[in-house]
Design an enzyme around this catalytic site. Structure first.
Site, mmCIF file in Angstrom:
data_model
loop_
_atom_site.group_PDB
_atom_site.id
_atom_site.type_symbol
_atom_site.label_atom_id
_atom_site.label_comp_id
_atom_site.label_asym_id
_atom_site.label_seq_id
_atom_site.Cartn_x
_atom_site.Cartn_y
_atom_site.Cartn_z
ATOM 1 N N ARG A 95 0.900 -1.197 0.076
ATOM 2 C CA ARG A 95 0.015 0.031 0.040
ATOM 3 C C ARG A 95 0.882 1.392 -0.029
ATOM 4 O O ARG A 95 2.051 1.219 0.341
ATOM 5 C CB ARG A 95 -0.975 0.127 1.222
ATOM 6 C CG ARG A 95 -2.082 -1.007 1.296
ATOM 7 C CD ARG A 95 -2.725 -1.199 2.422
ATOM 8 N NE ARG A 95 -2.024 -1.533 3.631
ATOM 9 C CZ ARG A 95 -2.590 -1.901 4.622
ATOM 10 N NH1 ARG A 95 -3.688 -1.585 5.104
ATOM 11 N NH2 ARG A 95 -1.803 -2.603 5.897
ATOM 12 N N ASP A 115 -3.474 -6.353 15.239
ATOM 13 C CA ASP A 115 -2.915 -5.132 15.194
ATOM 14 C C ASP A 115 -2.868 -4.486 16.707
ATOM 15 O O ASP A 115 -1.754 -3.774 17.069
ATOM 16 C CB ASP A 115 -3.478 -4.181 14.277
ATOM 17 C CG ASP A 115 -2.928 -4.236 12.908
ATOM 18 O OD1 ASP A 115 -1.534 -4.599 12.822
ATOM 19 O OD2 ASP A 115 -3.582 -4.048 11.987
ATOM 20 N N HIS A 145 -1.285 1.894 16.205
ATOM 21 C CA HIS A 145 -1.449 0.757 16.827
ATOM 22 C C HIS A 145 -0.206 0.612 18.007
ATOM 23 O O HIS A 145 0.267 -0.292 18.169
ATOM 24 C CB HIS A 145 -1.330 -0.489 16.058
ATOM 25 C CG HIS A 145 -2.318 -0.748 15.135
ATOM 26 N ND1 HIS A 145 -3.793 -0.545 15.240
ATOM 27 C CD2 HIS A 145 -2.348 -0.487 13.756
ATOM 28 C CE1 HIS A 145 -4.591 -0.461 14.045
ATOM 29 N NE2 HIS A 145 -3.832 -0.522 13.168
ATOM 30 N N TYR A 172 -1.017 4.805 10.382
ATOM 31 C CA TYR A 172 -1.601 3.790 11.470
ATOM 32 C C TYR A 172 -0.442 3.543 12.428
ATOM 33 O O TYR A 172 0.823 3.424 11.911
ATOM 34 C CB TYR A 172 -1.957 2.551 10.922
ATOM 35 C CG TYR A 172 -3.267 2.487 10.100
ATOM 36 C CD1 TYR A 172 -4.534 2.658 10.718
ATOM 37 C CD2 TYR A 172 -3.444 2.290 8.993
ATOM 38 C CE1 TYR A 172 -5.774 2.408 10.040
ATOM 39 C CE2 TYR A 172 -4.670 2.080 8.207
ATOM 40 C CZ TYR A 172 -5.925 2.401 8.753
ATOM 41 O OH TYR A 172 -7.003 2.271 8.247
ATOM 42 N N LYS A 203 1.307 1.919 7.227
ATOM 43 C CA LYS A 203 1.603 1.164 8.469
ATOM 44 C C LYS A 203 2.564 1.954 9.443
ATOM 45 O O LYS A 203 3.164 3.002 9.002
ATOM 46 C CB LYS A 203 2.188 -0.154 8.172
ATOM 47 C CG LYS A 203 1.616 -1.031 7.248
ATOM 48 C CD LYS A 203 0.314 -1.371 8.161
ATOM 49 C CE LYS A 203 0.522 -2.196 9.604
ATOM 50 N NZ LYS A 203 -0.785 -2.438 10.286
ATOM 51 N N GLU A 225 -6.215 5.230 13.462
ATOM 52 C CA GLU A 225 -7.222 4.221 13.988
ATOM 53 C C GLU A 225 -8.000 4.806 15.227
ATOM 54 O O GLU A 225 -8.810 4.208 15.716
ATOM 55 C CB GLU A 225 -6.435 2.866 14.321
ATOM 56 C CG GLU A 225 -5.603 3.029 15.571
ATOM 57 C CD GLU A 225 -4.080 3.443 15.232
ATOM 58 O OE1 GLU A 225 -3.152 3.299 16.218
ATOM 59 O OE2 GLU A 225 -3.773 3.727 13.967
#
Length: 371
Positions: A15, A270, A96, A94, A75, A118
């Site tokens: 991605r 995640d 996490h 993101y 990510k 998120e």
């Protein structure tokens, strides 16, 4: 603002933080965008397309991180990327953080402004920047589970839909949120027997109205989870506590009593996973076995369908990216309480309460840094 898009370096992650149409939106508002060479080439987004949208192509991630005022990724930054972040630089991706103390410590040390997709909330409730990837992961969870039930993948050799004269398999979905609902859509389509567990009776009532006797809805308790899991051929874990570590709803004891060759897919990995036996895996090595049960715990499931995922994610992220670029991070966060919920680490402080509590940091509310 000068916005930078590095090539993702996590295992099998294809991605990309911005698509050419998203670049065009930023450039049209007077911003500059630099994109690392071949950042989107694996999913058919060529450097020429980025140049046509107004971006400048640069060779290395080092140049992206050294020049850009805002880094847009998909990510969480890997250790080498964390080391390149600098004080005051915006990181929009993101994160996490709750199950990842090493990354959290690195981001605190960097003193960057770290905004996590998120935990950004929406006007109607929910987590709109997490939702598109939860939709993808929920739908993928059924096809991943079905594939690993095949004998050649280590499973029991079961076809979820069965055939005339042979009973179908049993899919159990824990959690009826975005992941669970999308998993349910795919699960019903296989022809399997499907059980969905959740604590929200209204949500179960809605699903019952839609699917009727094609599914069984069960109020989630420890006993109900154990009963369902032990009868299951495939279990999907889709439970989320925003920003916090996922609760361990399926214990090691339950796993040990499951059918041999059954499959569990932990979509909550995640955030640390909702199976006690889970640990993160990669697309290169997606499964491991505990007590004869196949565990699929890939931490970036949507990366397997990276083109679909990239466009779905950009639909959700570009609005806030424009606000951050147009206004700067302070003004953008002050103006939008929902975006402010995305601030996890800022100027060396942990600004998201669930992360601070889980990892034993002092919690500093975002408002105090913006005052």
């Amino acid at each position: 603002m000068l916005v930078g898009v590095p090539k993702e370096i996590k295992n099998h992650e294809y991605r990309v933080g911005l698509t050419p149409p998203s670049v065009h939106e930023l450039v049209a508002r007077g911003h500059q965008v630099i994109v690392q060479k071949n950042a989107g080439s694996e999913i058919g987004l060529s450097d020429d397309q980025y140049v046509a949208a107004g971006a400048t192509i640069v060779e290395t991630a080092q140049e992206i991180f050294s020049r850009a005022e805002m880094i847009v990724k998909v990510k969480e930054p890997q250790p080498g990327e964390c080391a390149m972040l600098r004080e005051g630089q915006i990181l929009y991706t993101y994160l996490h953080l709750a199950p990842d103390p090493e990354q959290t410590a690195a981001l605190v040390k960097s003193k960057a402004v770290c905004i996590a997709y998120e935990t950004i909330t929406g006007p109607g409730g929910g987590l709109p920047l997490l939702a598109p990837m939860s939709e993808v992961a929920g739908r993928m969870s059924i096809q991943a589970g079905a594939a690993h039930l095949e004998k050649s993948k280590g499973g029991m050799g079961l076809l979820l839909g069965g055939v005339p004269g042979v009973a179908p398999g049993h899919i159990v979905i824990i959690g009826a949120g975005v992941v669970g609902t999308n998993a349910l859509q795919m699960a019903v389509g296989t022809g399997a027997r499907v059980t969905v567990l959740d604590k929200n009776i209204d949500r179960l009532r809605q699903l019952d109205l839609v699917y009727g006797n094609r599914i069984a809805t069960v109020y989630s308790t420890g006993h109900a989870i154990e009963e369902a899991v032990l009868a299951a051929d495939l279990v999907i874990g889709g439970v989320l506590v925003p920003g916090a570590a996922a609760p361990k709803l399926v214990t090691r004891g339950m796993i040990s009593k499951m059918k041999k060759g059954a499959v569990v897919v932990d979509v909550a990995i995640d955030q640390g996973g909702c199976f006690e036996t889970s640990h993160a895996t990669t697309h290169a090595d997606p499964t491991f076995v505990v007590d004869g049960v196949i565990h699929y715990c890939v931490a970036n499931m949507p990366g397997a369908v990276a083109r679909t995922s990239t466009f779905a994610l950009n639909n959700a992220t570009i609005g806030h990216a424009l606000a951050l670029a147009n206004k700067g991070w302070r003004r953008a966060l002050l103006d939008d309480a929902h975006l402010r919920q995305g601030l996890n680490v800022c100027q060396g402080q942990v600004t998201y309460e669930a992360v601070a509590k889980t990892l034993c940091y002092d919690y500093v509310p975002a408002d105090t840094l913006l005052a």
